[in-house]
Structures are given as structure tokens and as C-alpha cells.
Design a protein around this motif. Structure first.
Motif, short mmCIF file in Angstrom:
data_model
loop_
_atom_site.label_atom_id
_atom_site.label_comp_id
_atom_site.label_asym_id
_atom_site.label_seq_id
_atom_site.Cartn_x
_atom_site.Cartn_y
_atom_site.Cartn_z
N PRO A 1 0.81 -1.22 0.00
CA PRO A 1 0.00 0.00 0.00
C PRO A 1 0.85 1.28 0.00
O PRO A 1 1.78 1.42 0.79
N GLY A 2 0.51 2.18 -0.91
CA GLY A 2 1.17 3.48 -0.96
C GLY A 2 2.42 3.56 -1.80
O GLY A 2 2.96 4.65 -2.00
N THR A 3 2.92 2.41 -2.34
CA THR A 3 4.18 2.43 -3.09
C THR A 3 3.98 2.59 -4.59
O THR A 3 4.91 2.99 -5.29
N ALA A 4 2.80 2.29 -5.11
CA ALA A 4 2.59 2.32 -6.56
C ALA A 4 2.70 3.71 -7.17
O ALA A 4 3.22 3.85 -8.29
N PRO A 5 2.21 4.77 -6.52
CA PRO A 5 2.29 6.09 -7.17
C PRO A 5 3.71 6.50 -7.58
O PRO A 5 3.89 7.10 -8.65
N ALA A 6 4.70 6.20 -6.77
CA ALA A 6 6.07 6.55 -7.14
C ALA A 6 6.52 5.78 -8.37
O ALA A 6 7.25 6.32 -9.23
N LEU A 7 6.11 4.54 -8.50
CA LEU A 7 6.45 3.73 -9.67
C LEU A 7 5.74 4.24 -10.91
O LEU A 7 6.34 4.36 -11.99
N LEU A 8 4.45 4.56 -10.77
CA LEU A 8 3.64 4.92 -11.93
C LEU A 8 3.78 6.38 -12.34
O LEU A 8 3.50 6.73 -13.49
N GLY A 9 4.14 7.23 -11.40
CA GLY A 9 4.29 8.64 -11.70
C GLY A 9 3.02 9.45 -11.61
O GLY A 9 2.96 10.58 -12.12
N VAL A 10 1.99 8.89 -10.99
CA VAL A 10 0.72 9.62 -10.80
C VAL A 10 0.23 9.37 -9.38
O VAL A 10 0.44 8.29 -8.82
N PRO A 11 -0.46 10.34 -8.77
CA PRO A 11 -1.02 10.11 -7.44
C PRO A 11 -2.14 9.08 -7.50
O PRO A 11 -2.87 8.98 -8.49
N ALA A 12 -2.28 8.34 -6.42
CA ALA A 12 -3.26 7.25 -6.39
C ALA A 12 -4.68 7.74 -6.60
O ALA A 12 -5.52 7.03 -7.18
N ARG A 13 -4.99 8.95 -6.14
CA ARG A 13 -6.37 9.44 -6.25
C ARG A 13 -6.82 9.55 -7.71
O ARG A 13 -8.03 9.51 -8.00
N GLU A 14 -5.88 9.68 -8.66
CA GLU A 14 -6.25 9.77 -10.07
C GLU A 14 -6.67 8.42 -10.65
O GLU A 14 -7.25 8.36 -11.75
N LEU A 15 -6.38 7.34 -9.93
CA LEU A 15 -6.70 5.99 -10.41
C LEU A 15 -7.76 5.32 -9.53
O LEU A 15 -7.99 4.12 -9.66
N LEU A 16 -8.42 6.08 -8.69
CA LEU A 16 -9.38 5.51 -7.75
C LEU A 16 -10.50 4.77 -8.48
O LEU A 16 -11.15 5.32 -9.37
N ASP A 17 -10.70 3.50 -8.10
CA ASP A 17 -11.75 2.65 -8.66
C ASP A 17 -11.65 2.52 -10.18
O ASP A 17 -12.65 2.40 -10.88
N ARG A 18 -10.42 2.53 -10.70
CA ARG A 18 -10.23 2.44 -12.15
C ARG A 18 -9.27 1.31 -12.51
O ARG A 18 -8.41 0.92 -11.72
N ARG A 19 -9.44 0.78 -13.73
CA ARG A 19 -8.47 -0.11 -14.37
C ARG A 19 -8.07 0.58 -15.66
O ARG A 19 -8.91 0.84 -16.52
N VAL A 20 -6.79 0.92 -15.79
CA VAL A 20 -6.35 1.71 -16.95
C VAL A 20 -5.15 1.05 -17.61
O VAL A 20 -4.30 0.44 -16.95
N PRO A 21 -5.03 1.17 -18.94
CA PRO A 21 -3.83 0.67 -19.62
C PRO A 21 -2.59 1.43 -19.14
O PRO A 21 -2.64 2.65 -18.96
N LEU A 22 -1.51 0.72 -18.98
CA LEU A 22 -0.27 1.38 -18.56
C LEU A 22 0.17 2.41 -19.59
O LEU A 22 0.81 3.41 -19.23
N ALA A 23 -0.22 2.21 -20.85
CA ALA A 23 0.16 3.15 -21.91
C ALA A 23 -0.46 4.53 -21.72
O ALA A 23 -0.02 5.50 -22.35
N GLU A 24 -1.48 4.64 -20.85
CA GLU A 24 -2.03 5.96 -20.55
C GLU A 24 -1.18 6.71 -19.53
O GLU A 24 -1.35 7.92 -19.37
N LEU A 25 -0.27 5.99 -18.88
CA LEU A 25 0.55 6.59 -17.83
C LEU A 25 2.02 6.71 -18.24
O LEU A 25 2.70 7.63 -17.79
N TRP A 26 2.49 5.78 -19.03
CA TRP A 26 3.89 5.76 -19.48
C TRP A 26 3.94 5.95 -20.99
O TRP A 26 2.95 5.71 -21.69
N PRO A 27 5.10 6.33 -21.54
CA PRO A 27 5.23 6.47 -22.99
C PRO A 27 4.85 5.18 -23.71
O PRO A 27 5.25 4.08 -23.30
N ALA A 28 4.08 5.30 -24.80
CA ALA A 28 3.57 4.13 -25.51
C ALA A 28 4.71 3.24 -26.02
O ALA A 28 4.60 2.00 -25.98
N ARG A 29 5.79 3.85 -26.48
CA ARG A 29 6.90 3.05 -27.00
C ARG A 29 7.51 2.18 -25.91
O ARG A 29 7.82 1.00 -26.14
N GLU A 30 7.66 2.74 -24.71
CA GLU A 30 8.22 1.98 -23.60
C GLU A 30 7.28 0.85 -23.19
O GLU A 30 7.72 -0.27 -22.91
#
Length: 238
Positions: A69-98
Motif C-alpha cells: 500500500p502506498g508504493t505504486a504512485p512513485a512507480l507509476l508517476g501519478v497520485p493514487a487518487r487519479e486511479l481511484l476505482d479504475r483499471r487503466v492501460p499502462l500506456a495511458e501513464l507511461w510512454p507508448a513506445r516503452e
């Protein structure tokens, strides 16, 4: 069938879910965590839940790593509140090529869950002392006020940090961890009333109300197998 194991990344859990032909989709319960997922050749992120999540679409095999708990935002680069109750493609958070490069790497791996773990080991930071103190204190049933004092924080400051780290405030996190603690006791054979009392609930009815609010099921339905078991709690607490 759901299987999990402790990760080499501190506090994380590696898991797989293989659907049974006759089994209905089971809800994933709120647990205070966020997951990096692999499904149908796509990397996704499961944000923090405030209610049970029922997977949609046809049955499929899932692999994932559930981060402390609490460690994912640093990895993903977005605060957790922006992903509340969501399932999102990683490509929406990181560069598509990567993300395409990482997806190819995981698709080629014999065990996607282990490949996700390797990715997390490369990029994620283990939980720091302050974060572990916060989660462990709330998981043990200590009040938000006493936890804030222990951390040397004001109530508003703790709330702001919790929104960024967990997606919701410390009171909601405490309720979710308390529910997981009670369910763990009940699954181990402890009677419902004693599970409630041992987890900090006023009585069994109080526990039942929280179960209904967070999962949409009764306590009996949840524990009879109509809801997927929650993850093991941080440090084995709840």
C-alpha cells in the motif's frame, strides 16, 4: 483458480488467476493496494478500490503483482487518487513506445507473473519506514489521530499524503484494513462475532454492515466463496 506468493520486492505479492470453466467471475475486494496487471497481451494498472470490483468481459487468465500500500504512485508517476476505482492501460501513464517494449518482454516470458515481478524489482522502491509505520498502525487498529501523532504529522497533512499514496484518506484505509483483518480471522475458523471483536468492530452487525458496503455481499455469501479472498495483509496484520 487463484494463486499467490510473496514477492522478492518487499511487501509485494505475485499472483495469477486462471478461470475455471464452471466458475462465475468473483469480485476483487478492496485491500488498500494497487496492482500491475497482465491480461490478453496488455499491461494495465488496477487503481485503489473503494468497493468490490467485478471483472468484465470473457473469462481470461490474469497475472499481477500487488504492490505494498502506498508504493505504486512513485512507480507509476501519478497520485493514487487519479486511479481511484479504475483499471487503466499502462500506456495511458507511461510512454507508448516503452510500454510496447515491456509488453513484448512479458509476452515472451514463460511466466508473465514472474516477468511483472522482475519489472517491479527494476523500477519500484520498497516501502519506506514512515509508510510502513502508517500502514502497520492502521492495520493494527490504532486511531488515525494517534497514528498522525506517531508520524509527527497534522491531521490535514496526513490526509493529503494519504490521498496521494492510497487514493483515499486514512480513515477509509483504516476501515478497509480492518475489514481485511476480520475476514482473515473468519476464514481461519474464528466465529463471526469474535472476528468482529478481535478486529475492532463494535459487534458482528457492525462488521456485516461494512462487508455489505464494501463488497455488496453478505458476510455469509462472501465467506462461502462468492467473493475472492482478499490479499494477505501488509506484514500479515489484517
Amino acid at each position: 483458480m487463484y494463486e499467490e506468493r510473496a514477492s522478492r520486492l518487499s511487501g509485494a505479492v505475485v499472483w495469477t488467476h486462471t478461470p475455471s470453466p464452471r466458475a462465475d467471475a468473483l469480485p476483487v475486494l478492496p485491500d488498500g493496494c494497487m496492482d500491475l496487471l497482465w491480461n490478453e497481451d496488455e499491461l494495465l494498472v488496477a487503481g485503489p478500490d473503494t468497493r468490490a470490483h467485478l471483472p468484465e468481459g470473457p473469462a481470461a487468465r490474469w497475472s499481477g503483482i500487488r504492490l505494498y500500500p502506498g508504493t505504486a504512485p512513485a512507480l507509476l508517476g501519478v497520485p493514487a487518487r487519479e486511479l481511484l476505482d479504475r483499471r487503466v492501460p499502462l500506456a495511458e501513464l507511461w510512454p507508448a513506445r516503452e510500454v510496447r517494449r515491456l509488453s513484448g518482454r512479458i509476452a515472451a516470458a514463460p511466466h508473465p507473473a514472474s516477468a511483472l515481478e522482475a519489472l517491479a524489482l527494476e523500477r519500484a522502491e520498497p516501502p519506506g519506514l514512515a509508510l510502513r509505520t502508517l500502514v502497520s498502525a492502521l492495520a493494527a487498529g490504532r486511531s488515525v489521530a494517534s497514528t498522525a501523532d506517531e508520524l509527527g504529522l497534522g491531521a490535514r497533512q496526513l490526509h493529503r499524503r494519504s490521498l496521494a499514496a492510497f487514493g483515499y484518506g486514512p480513515k477509509t484505509l483504516a476501515r478497509i484494513l480492518r475489514l481485511q483483518r476480520a475476514l482473515a480471522l473468519a476464514r481461519s475458523g474464528v466465529p463471526y462475532a469474535r472476528s468482529a471483536a478481535g478486529s475492532g468492530y463494535a459487534d458482528q452487525a457492525h462488521l456485516s454492515r461494512d462487508v455489505r458496503e464494501f463488497t455488496g455481499l453478505t458476510l455469509g455469501e462472501l465467506l462461502s466463496g462468492q467473493g475472492r479472498r482478499g490479499p494477505d495483509a501488509p506484514d500479515g496484520s489484517p
